[in-house]
Write a protein that holds these residues in place. Sequence first.
Motif: not given
Lengths: 346, 346
Positions: A239-268
């Motif tokens: 029942h074991l595998g790899i799900g690396s969650d690898l993220c390369l070469n993405q700009p900060q904007s993608v990180l912000d979208w991933m973490r904050n979406g449209r739900w947070s006024k303050k930075m999460d």
Amino acid sequence: MFNDQMVIDGLQYSNWNRDYLLMLKASGIDAVHVTLVYHEDARATLTRFAQWEQRFEQNSDLIMAISHAQDIKEAKELGKVGILFGAQNCSSIEDEIGLVSVMRKQGLAIMQLSYNNQSLLAAGCYEKHDPGITRFGEQVIKEMNRVGMIIDMSHSAERSTLHAIDLSERPICISHANPTFAYEALRNKSDTVIKALAANEGLLGFSLYPLHLPNGSHCSLEDFCEMVAKTAEMVGVDHLGIGSDLCLNQPQSVLDWMRNGRWSKKMDYGEGSAGISGWPDTLPWFAGEEGMRNIYQGLLKVGFTDPEAGQVIGGNWYNFLQNSLEPMPELNSSYETVSKSSEELV
Amino acid sequence: MFNDQMVIDGLQYSNWNRDYLLMLKASGIDAVHVTLVYHEDARATLTRFAQWEQRFEQNSDLIMAISHAQDIKEAKELGKVGILFGAQNCSSIEDEIGLVSVMRKQGLAIMQLSYNNQSLLAAGCYEKHDPGITRFGEQVIKEMNRVGMIIDMSHSAERSTLHAIDLSERPICISHANPTFAYEALRNKSDTVIKALAANEGLLGFSLYPLHLPNGSHCSLEDFCEMVAKTAEMVGVDHLGIGSDLCLNQPQSVLDWMRNGRWSKKMDYGEGSAGISGWPDTLPWFAGEEGMRNIYQGLLKVGFTDPEAGQVIGGNWYNFLQNSLEPMPELNSSYETVSKSSEELV
């Protein structure tokens, strides 16, 4: 031998330009679960599919879309990397049960029921309170079971996860997370969850994201493989595998979208903090095309047999996908109770 | 023999409740081109697909979805009616070229480039001026050719129609309209258009909608079949089919949506007028399950051979669909000129 294995990465969200796709192919990966969307609604999800269609056209020598497990075998034979789409949140179906089949037909194979926060379906791992699967969530699980869309609880809270495992008539996955015994984090999973997942034929993908690992970006290959070995001692290797969650070469904007979406006024900061708000440094032994080979070798070193190491780097994912992606119409035909009159349907 | 024929109705927009589906099956029809949407945008189109998925679940003994021509053979063998989806306008793709492949994957097989009015792609048949196919329209035609989505010019204006026939690398259809020589109406088609359509291997579906016919709801079966015969004299029999435009049991609200969409503050009566604003009476010889059989017999009476009558009631549609619904990736790979950087695509 590494080259004889079916190699599958159970989650990446890198910047999928041609250079990266070339690297992916060189890495020996046969298929990768790609994050298509985070918080995109149904309409925006269509644009993401359209953008991928363009990528497939432009890179048809390197990649192909995967809708069913056997497509991965075809990709391997053709020397291409198979792309399997997943959603990290459930925003794509909005509040409409019918969108599950629509998104599945479009190619969405895996969907998380929540992402860090409470969703319409389930609680996220950062919520203080976890009411379990919602009324809408119960219907969506049935419908996902019916159409062959995989339930992923990577970013969901514990009670919701156990509830989903219990409700789902088909095995579910935690595509990218680690055991809390290796590193205590809200995003990681307790022994209780891992045991319930495995007992129901589910799949756990070990994450290479530094914030899920002991010593973060300094986690050694050996420590990583020891974590896998210890989990295998607990629930077996199937029942074991790899799900690396690898993220390369993405700009900060993608990180912000991933973490904050449209739900947070303050930075999460998600799994990060104000002090470490950017991308954590990628593990040096997993940053390039040798990543999956390194894990394979590392697993052999800590005592896995060759077939077992092959299972972990992709064989188990393949079997899981083979059992998960076909529709099973008989699982759900209770439209009698909720059906609208034909007039209303027009 | 009628029962040996492949019977296809090239357009209907009835109220698809179970009683109607039973009637459809009893009528001997093997497949029908169903109007999925008129003026729905992309998001609303998804809900229409979802509603049909529910119909397929509830009536899996009677109907099945058709994506490619061979699915119709399967439907016939299983004794089900095949459902092929079409859009009467191009609103489903909004202003986004990438939505052509998205909608095709979802099951949209046929799309009109305009509906009565000017669209983003082409002029409609009620516009005073017809500039031909637009810049966006040229791209959409190429993309429809590539993915195997059929161009339908039933409600488009003459210049736009001739332009589309010329631009398209694959045959197009006029799924439901009649020749103006039989009845002069803006919605009907000139000899010039019909000849150009046939010369390019396209297909004309004769309409049973009373407002497209001489004597309206009193048009006789014989007059209808004479119209077909006269057209066959002009362009041969291989390019002729039926696109009945049959609408049964729909409320006035559907008629209003079809004619007015969201574009008109004052009532637009389409092919009707203030005097006859409701549904015209259906032709008595085409209202029930004997409709297609009656046409078949009528065609024999006016001189068609048995195989020719079979071609008109479905054989020609089948061949046309067989040549039209497969993707042809080689037709369009000019993304170089319009491709965005990978960064932008994220």
